[in-house]
Design a protein around this motif. Structure first.
Motif, short mmCIF file in Angstrom:
data_model
loop_
_atom_site.label_atom_id
_atom_site.label_comp_id
_atom_site.label_asym_id
_atom_site.label_seq_id
_atom_site.Cartn_x
_atom_site.Cartn_y
_atom_site.Cartn_z
N ILE A 3 0.84 -1.20 0.00
CA ILE A 3 0.00 0.00 0.00
C ILE A 3 0.88 1.25 0.00
O ILE A 3 0.58 2.22 -0.71
CB ILE A 3 -0.95 -0.01 1.21
N LEU A 4 1.96 1.23 0.78
CA LEU A 4 2.89 2.36 0.82
C LEU A 4 3.52 2.59 -0.56
O LEU A 4 3.65 3.73 -1.01
CB LEU A 4 3.97 2.13 1.86
N ILE A 6 2.21 1.82 -3.46
CA ILE A 6 1.18 2.36 -4.35
C ILE A 6 0.98 3.86 -4.08
O ILE A 6 0.89 4.66 -5.02
CB ILE A 6 -0.14 1.58 -4.18
N ILE A 7 0.95 4.25 -2.81
CA ILE A 7 0.77 5.66 -2.46
C ILE A 7 1.96 6.49 -2.95
O ILE A 7 1.78 7.57 -3.52
CB ILE A 7 0.59 5.81 -0.93
N LEU A 8 3.18 5.98 -2.75
CA LEU A 8 4.37 6.70 -3.22
C LEU A 8 4.39 6.79 -4.74
O LEU A 8 4.82 7.81 -5.30
CB LEU A 8 5.63 6.02 -2.71
N ILE A 10 1.75 6.95 -6.71
CA ILE A 10 0.75 7.95 -7.08
C ILE A 10 1.30 9.36 -6.85
O ILE A 10 1.16 10.24 -7.71
CB ILE A 10 -0.56 7.72 -6.30
N ILE A 11 1.97 9.57 -5.71
CA ILE A 11 2.58 10.87 -5.44
C ILE A 11 3.67 11.17 -6.47
O ILE A 11 3.81 12.31 -6.94
CB ILE A 11 3.15 10.91 -4.01
#
Length: 79
Positions: A3-4, A6-8, A10-11
């Motif tokens: 999840i981390l 994926i978030i990174l 996207i950022i």
């Protein structure tokens, strides 16, 4: 951890798009035809560039470029 990542990612994509847009919004550094006639280099615009829109674009370009490098390095780590 996935999840981390994926978030990174996207950022990182948002940072890439924002960096591209801000670089395209900036004016060129060439002096244009003013340099041929020896135009004045110390103008009001050049003295107050840090407070102008161009100064803000340069500051945000530096910030986004640093963020780009950090995110690229973090995303390259296999965790």
């Amino acid at each position: 951890m996935e999840i981390l990542r994926i978030i990174l990612t996207i950022i990182f994509v948002i940072d890439c798009i924002a960096l591209t847009i801000i670089v395209l919004l900036q004016e060129g550094k060439s002096a244009g035809l003013g340099a041929i006639g020896g135009g004045a280099t110390e103008t009001f615009w050049s003295k107050n560039k840090g407070r102008s829109m161009e100064g803000a674009l340069e500051k945000s370009t530096k910030f986004l470029a640093i963020l780009f490098m950090i995110l690229a390095a973090v995303l390259n780590i296999n965790f």
